[in-house]
Design a protein around this motif. Structure first.
Motif, PDB file in Angstrom:
ATOM      1  N   GLY A 167       0.787  -1.217   0.000  1.00 26.03           N
ATOM      2  CA  GLY A 167       0.000   0.000   0.000  1.00 26.03           C
ATOM      3  C   GLY A 167       0.825   1.276   0.000  1.00 26.03           C
ATOM      4  N   PHE A 168       0.283   2.314   0.641  1.00 28.07           N
ATOM      5  CA  PHE A 168       0.883   3.650   0.613  1.00 28.07           C
ATOM      6  C   PHE A 168       1.519   3.994   1.958  1.00 28.07           C
ATOM      7  CE2 PHE A 168      -2.629   3.591  -2.385  1.00 28.07           C
ATOM      8  CZ  PHE A 168      -2.120   4.226  -3.504  1.00 28.07           C
ATOM      9  N   ARG A 169       2.533   4.841   1.902  1.00 21.40           N
ATOM     10  CA  ARG A 169       3.112   5.415   3.107  1.00 21.40           C
ATOM     11  C   ARG A 169       3.652   6.802   2.785  1.00 21.40           C
ATOM     12  NH1 ARG A 169       9.145   3.027   4.429  1.00 21.40           N
ATOM     13  NH2 ARG A 169       9.958   3.014   2.300  1.00 21.40           N
ATOM     14  N   VAL A 170       3.685   7.652   3.800  1.00 19.97           N
ATOM     15  CA  VAL A 170       4.284   8.972   3.642  1.00 19.97           C
ATOM     16  C   VAL A 170       5.772   8.770   3.339  1.00 19.97           C
ATOM     17  CG1 VAL A 170       4.782  11.177   4.767  1.00 19.97           C
ATOM     18  CG2 VAL A 170       2.641   9.971   5.263  1.00 19.97           C
ATOM     19  N   THR A 171       6.279   9.534   2.385  1.00 20.18           N
ATOM     20  CA  THR A 171       7.681   9.399   1.998  1.00 20.18           C
ATOM     21  C   THR A 171       8.595   9.614   3.203  1.00 20.18           C
ATOM     22  OG1 THR A 171       7.223  10.145  -0.247  1.00 20.18           O
ATOM     23  CG2 THR A 171       9.503  10.296   0.505  1.00 20.18           C
ATOM     24  N   PRO A 172       9.485   8.650   3.488  1.00 24.53           N
ATOM     25  CA  PRO A 172      10.411   8.822   4.612  1.00 24.53           C
ATOM     26  C   PRO A 172      11.440   9.897   4.302  1.00 24.53           C
ATOM     27  CG  PRO A 172      10.258   6.504   3.934  1.00 24.53           C
ATOM     28  CD  PRO A 172       9.619   7.327   2.851  1.00 24.53           C
ATOM     29  N   LEU A 173      11.954  10.505   5.340  1.00 23.88           N
ATOM     30  CA  LEU A 173      13.044  11.460   5.185  1.00 23.88           C
ATOM     31  C   LEU A 173      14.348  10.667   5.163  1.00 23.88           C
ATOM     32  CD1 LEU A 173      12.063  14.356   7.603  1.00 23.88           C
ATOM     33  CD2 LEU A 173      11.664  14.180   5.155  1.00 23.88           C
ATOM     34  N   SER A 174      15.024  10.685   4.040  1.00 23.03           N
ATOM     35  CA  SER A 174      16.278   9.961   3.885  1.00 23.03           C
ATOM     36  C   SER A 174      17.399  10.959   3.628  1.00 23.03           C
ATOM     37  CB  SER A 174      16.169   8.992   2.694  1.00 23.03           C
ATOM     38  OG  SER A 174      17.434   8.631   2.210  1.00 23.03           O
ATOM     39  N   MET A 175      18.462  10.881   4.396  1.00 23.42           N
ATOM     40  CA  MET A 175      19.565  11.803   4.206  1.00 23.42           C
ATOM     41  C   MET A 175      20.238  11.599   2.846  1.00 23.42           C
ATOM     42  SD  MET A 175      19.562  13.859   6.727  1.00 23.42           S
ATOM     43  CE  MET A 175      17.784  13.721   6.544  1.00 23.42           C
ATOM     44  N   ARG A 176      20.248  10.372   2.368  1.00 17.96           N
ATOM     45  CA  ARG A 176      20.820  10.125   1.043  1.00 17.96           C
ATOM     46  C   ARG A 176      19.973  10.808  -0.033  1.00 17.96           C
ATOM     47  NH1 ARG A 176      23.905   6.403  -1.903  1.00 17.96           N
ATOM     48  NH2 ARG A 176      23.952   7.189  -4.043  1.00 17.96           N
ATOM     49  N   ALA A 177      18.637  10.660   0.077  1.00 15.66           N
ATOM     50  CA  ALA A 177      17.754  11.308  -0.891  1.00 15.66           C
ATOM     51  C   ALA A 177      17.872  12.824  -0.810  1.00 15.66           C
ATOM     52  CB  ALA A 177      16.307  10.873  -0.649  1.00 15.66           C
ATOM     53  N   LEU A 178      17.988  13.355   0.404  1.00 17.88           N
ATOM     54  CA  LEU A 178      18.125  14.795   0.568  1.00 17.88           C
ATOM     55  C   LEU A 178      19.420  15.302  -0.062  1.00 17.88           C
ATOM     56  CD1 LEU A 178      17.316  17.529   1.753  1.00 17.88           C
ATOM     57  CD2 LEU A 178      18.362  16.819   3.914  1.00 17.88           C
ATOM     58  N   THR A 179      20.502  14.571   0.144  1.00 19.55           N
ATOM     59  CA  THR A 179      21.789  14.959  -0.444  1.00 19.55           C
ATOM     60  C   THR A 179      21.703  14.963  -1.964  1.00 19.55           C
ATOM     61  OG1 THR A 179      23.036  14.092   1.439  1.00 19.55           O
ATOM     62  CG2 THR A 179      24.230  14.332  -0.631  1.00 19.55           C
ATOM     63  N   ASP A 180      21.076  13.936  -2.535  1.00 19.21           N
ATOM     64  CA  ASP A 180      20.930  13.858  -3.990  1.00 19.21           C
ATOM     65  C   ASP A 180      20.042  14.989  -4.521  1.00 19.21           C
ATOM     66  OD1 ASP A 180      22.523  11.629  -4.008  1.00 19.21           O
ATOM     67  OD2 ASP A 180      20.887  10.186  -4.260  1.00 19.21           O
ATOM     68  N   LEU A 181      18.941  15.258  -3.806  1.00 18.36           N
ATOM     69  CA  LEU A 181      18.034  16.330  -4.215  1.00 18.36           C
ATOM     70  C   LEU A 181      18.730  17.686  -4.177  1.00 18.36           C
ATOM     71  CD1 LEU A 181      14.570  15.551  -2.575  1.00 18.36           C
ATOM     72  CD2 LEU A 181      14.986  16.047  -4.988  1.00 18.36           C
ATOM     73  N   THR A 182      19.482  17.920  -3.114  1.00 12.76           N
ATOM     74  CA  THR A 182      20.176  19.199  -2.968  1.00 12.76           C
ATOM     75  C   THR A 182      21.191  19.399  -4.080  1.00 12.76           C
ATOM     76  OG1 THR A 182      19.889  19.096  -0.560  1.00 12.76           O
ATOM     77  CG2 THR A 182      21.551  20.619  -1.404  1.00 12.76           C
ATOM     78  N   GLU A 183      21.929  18.340  -4.396  1.00 15.73           N
ATOM     79  CA  GLU A 183      22.907  18.421  -5.480  1.00 15.73           C
ATOM     80  C   GLU A 183      22.219  18.678  -6.817  1.00 15.73           C
ATOM     81  OE1 GLU A 183      26.836  15.933  -6.475  1.00 15.73           O
ATOM     82  OE2 GLU A 183      25.007  14.768  -6.771  1.00 15.73           O
ATOM     83  N   ALA A 184      21.119  17.966  -7.063  1.00 19.96           N
ATOM     84  CA  ALA A 184      20.395  18.136  -8.325  1.00 19.96           C
ATOM     85  C   ALA A 184      19.804  19.537  -8.440  1.00 19.96           C
ATOM     86  CB  ALA A 184      19.292  17.087  -8.440  1.00 19.96           C
ATOM     87  N   ARG A 185      19.297  20.084  -7.335  1.00 23.65           N
ATOM     88  CA  ARG A 185      18.760  21.439  -7.364  1.00 23.65           C
ATOM     89  C   ARG A 185      19.858  22.466  -7.603  1.00 23.65           C
ATOM     90  NH1 ARG A 185      15.243  23.579  -2.840  1.00 23.65           N
ATOM     91  NH2 ARG A 185      14.683  25.041  -4.492  1.00 23.65           N
ATOM     92  N   ALA A 186      21.005  22.266  -6.957  1.00 23.72           N
ATOM     93  CA  ALA A 186      22.114  23.198  -7.150  1.00 23.72           C
ATOM     94  C   ALA A 186      22.547  23.229  -8.616  1.00 23.72           C
ATOM     95  CB  ALA A 186      23.286  22.817  -6.249  1.00 23.72           C
TER      96      ALA A 186
END
Length: 229
Positions: A69-88
């Motif tokens: 089923g569904f779950r709220v997206t977990p906060l992952s430091m790896r995902a955050l690091t990748d997102l931040t790099e991609a946004r930059a």
């Protein structure tokens, strides 16, 4: 698609209610979301709930787990690091182009967007753990205004999708940043000043510092719901 009296679809209405619950911490990162329970709570059909959850999944606010089923997206430091790099990389490039190409109309739109943002408190008065939805909306509009003059539709679309994916992290960072007395308003003013001075190097440097500070605050506050993999 079923409609409410005002013309808004039921699924969109449920989407907005669930989005607010997620971004305000009423549904925690990683928490299971049960369509049948939501259907009863909101008094709508199961198909309406599933459509709303699909809209949330498209914004990376919920995940669909195979057979679970569904779950709220977990906060992952790896995902955050990748997102931040991609946004930059992507939003930084769009900002550089926008500052270079933007004219008087763009300048006035940036000023107007910043004025709307500055007029809203980030955290609702009397509710230190709850982010102001009006501020959040104005914040998205402000960052879009900064890159709007880049002239590249494909790049703008990429930036929008990355910004959507980062929204859950921004919501948590807003509360954590307030606790650490982060000068978010000052960071935004610095972006405006550099952009309107058409100093692309400075604008990009300040933008990168801005998004990296969000990442640092979350890592310092240990708000990740699951460890980086």
């Amino acid at each position: 698609m079923a409609k409410r009296a005002g013309g808004e679809s039921l699924a969109v209405s449920v989407y907005h209610r669930l989005r607010s619950a997620i971004l305000n911490g009423e549904l925690a990162p990683g928490e299971r979301v049960k369509p049948a329970e939501l259907s009863a709570e909101f008094e709508v059909s199961l198909s309406v709930v599933r459509e709303a959850l699909g809209l949330l999944a498209a914004k990376d606010l919920v995940q669909v787990d195979r057979n679970r089923g569904f779950r709220v997206t977990p906060l992952s430091m790896r995902a955050l690091t990748d997102l931040t790099e991609a946004r930059a990389i992507n939003e930084g490039s769009a900002l550089r182009l926008s500052v270079t190409r933007g004219g008087v109309t763009w300048e006035s739109e940036v000023l107007a967007a910043h004025h709307r943002l500055a007029g809203q408190p980030m955290i609702l008065p009397g509710s230190p753990a709850r982010r102001n939805e009006e501020w959040a909306r104005a914040h998205l509009e402000f960052h879009h205004a900064l890159i709007k003059a880049c002239g590249n539709v494909v790049l703008l679309d990429i930036c929008t999708r990355l910004s959507d994916a980062a929204e859950l992290y921004r919501a948590w960072s807003g509360v954590a940043g307030e606790e650490r007395h982060r000068d978010v308003a000052g960071e935004h003013q610095g972006l405006v000043d550099a952009a309107l001075a058409h100093d692309a190097d400075l604008a990009v440097a300040r933008f990168e510092a801005h998004v990296n500070r969000t990442k640092e605050i979350l890592m310092e506050s240990s708000l990740s719901a699951e460890p980086a993999s």
